[in-house]
Design a protein around this motif. Structure first.
Motif, short mmCIF file in Angstrom:
data_model
loop_
_atom_site.label_atom_id
_atom_site.label_comp_id
_atom_site.label_asym_id
_atom_site.label_seq_id
_atom_site.Cartn_x
_atom_site.Cartn_y
_atom_site.Cartn_z
N ALA A 170 0.84 -1.21 0.00
CA ALA A 170 0.00 0.00 0.00
C ALA A 170 0.87 1.25 0.00
O ALA A 170 0.50 2.26 0.59
CB ALA A 170 -0.93 -0.01 1.20
N ALA A 171 2.03 1.20 -0.65
CA ALA A 171 2.96 2.33 -0.71
C ALA A 171 3.31 2.82 0.69
O ALA A 171 3.45 3.99 0.94
CB ALA A 171 2.39 3.46 -1.56
N SER A 172 3.42 1.90 1.61
CA SER A 172 3.91 2.01 2.99
C SER A 172 2.92 2.55 4.01
O SER A 172 2.97 2.16 5.16
CB SER A 172 5.22 2.79 3.07
OG SER A 172 4.99 4.18 3.06
N ASN B 70 -8.58 8.91 0.23
CA ASN B 70 -8.65 8.00 -0.92
C ASN B 70 -8.23 6.57 -0.60
O ASN B 70 -8.11 5.75 -1.52
CB ASN B 70 -7.84 8.53 -2.11
CG ASN B 70 -8.37 9.84 -2.62
OD1 ASN B 70 -9.58 10.05 -2.65
ND2 ASN B 70 -7.49 10.74 -3.01
N THR B 71 -7.98 6.25 0.66
CA THR B 71 -7.68 4.89 1.07
C THR B 71 -8.85 4.38 1.90
O THR B 71 -9.30 5.06 2.81
CB THR B 71 -6.40 4.83 1.92
OG1 THR B 71 -5.31 5.31 1.13
CG2 THR B 71 -6.09 3.42 2.38
N PRO C 87 -5.93 3.96 -4.44
CA PRO C 87 -4.96 4.13 -5.54
C PRO C 87 -3.52 3.79 -5.17
O PRO C 87 -2.71 3.56 -6.07
CB PRO C 87 -5.09 5.62 -5.90
CG PRO C 87 -5.63 6.26 -4.67
CD PRO C 87 -6.51 5.23 -4.02
N THR C 88 -3.18 3.74 -3.90
CA THR C 88 -1.81 3.41 -3.53
C THR C 88 -1.60 1.91 -3.33
O THR C 88 -0.47 1.49 -3.09
CB THR C 88 -1.41 4.13 -2.22
OG1 THR C 88 -2.27 3.69 -1.17
CG2 THR C 88 -1.49 5.64 -2.38
N THR D 75 -1.17 -1.86 -4.46
CA THR D 75 -0.68 -2.55 -5.65
C THR D 75 -1.82 -3.28 -6.36
O THR D 75 -2.73 -3.79 -5.70
CB THR D 75 0.44 -3.55 -5.28
OG1 THR D 75 0.92 -4.15 -6.47
CG2 THR D 75 -0.06 -4.64 -4.35
#
Length: 193
Positions: A4-6, A29-30, A54-55, A57
């Motif tokens: 999740a882009a950390s 947005n998460t 959007p973050t 994968t």
């Protein structure tokens, strides 16, 4: 979390001071959904944390790994937690840390937290060990200047009977992985020896 882009949630300084163990609210947005038996849970209900946005994968190189990790609500983190009435997220353990003893579900992290509140205890790790009669039994590895009897008495006053460890062993330190997390396999081996 790498997938999740950390970062998934943030506890603002003011909020973190009021509720020390929360990981905060989901980022903009998460979406974090708490699933119980595959369905979104109500506030306060514990379940698996599933993340989308959007973050996150879109998947792994291996299609089978992607199929195993993703579902209708997004990426299954393997973390257990809940959302409170104010929307804050709380992580209470891992899905694979759940102990099933005699048909009862035991949250290993909650038992360890209770043990840590016992006077003289510095740290604790709780795991399920094989048991012929009950499937698994609750077992604890404890660090501190404390005896088994004191730990058990403390647990009996704060936990359901099925959550109280059947095995307690006091050690000098908990085994850890190179990243600093508790090495659960080593905990198992120490409790079995």
């Amino acid at each position: 979390m790498t997938e999740a882009a950390s970062q998934i949630a943030t506890a603002l300084p003011a909020t973190a001071g009021q509720s020390r163990d929360t990981v905060g609210q989901s980022l903009v947005n998460t979406t974090v959904t708490v699933l119980v038996d595959g369905e979104p849970a109500d506030p306060g209900d514990r379940g698996e944390l599933v993340v989308s946005g959007p973050t996150v994968t879109p998947g792994y190189l291996d299609d089978r790994a992607t199929d195993d990790a993703f579902g209708e609500f997004g990426f299954h983190t393997g973390d257990r937690g809940y959302r409170d009435e104010d929307g804050r997220l709380w992580v209470v353990g891992r899905v694979d840390d759940r102990i099933v003893t005699g048909g009862e579900n035991v949250d290993a992290a909650a038992v360890a937290s209770t043990i840590r509140d016992c006077p003289g205890v510095e740290d604790a790790a709780v795991v399920g060990q094989p048991d012929e009669e009950w499937g698994q039994r609750v077992a604890a590895l404890v660090v501190g200047d404390v005896g088994d009897d004191a730990v058990l008495a403390h647990c009996r006053s704060d936990l359901a009977t099925y959550e109280v460890p059947k095995t307690v062993r006091v050690v000098d330190s908990l085994p850890r992985t190179p990243s600093g997390t508790v090495d659960r396999d080593a905990v198992q081996r120490l409790l079995q020896s």
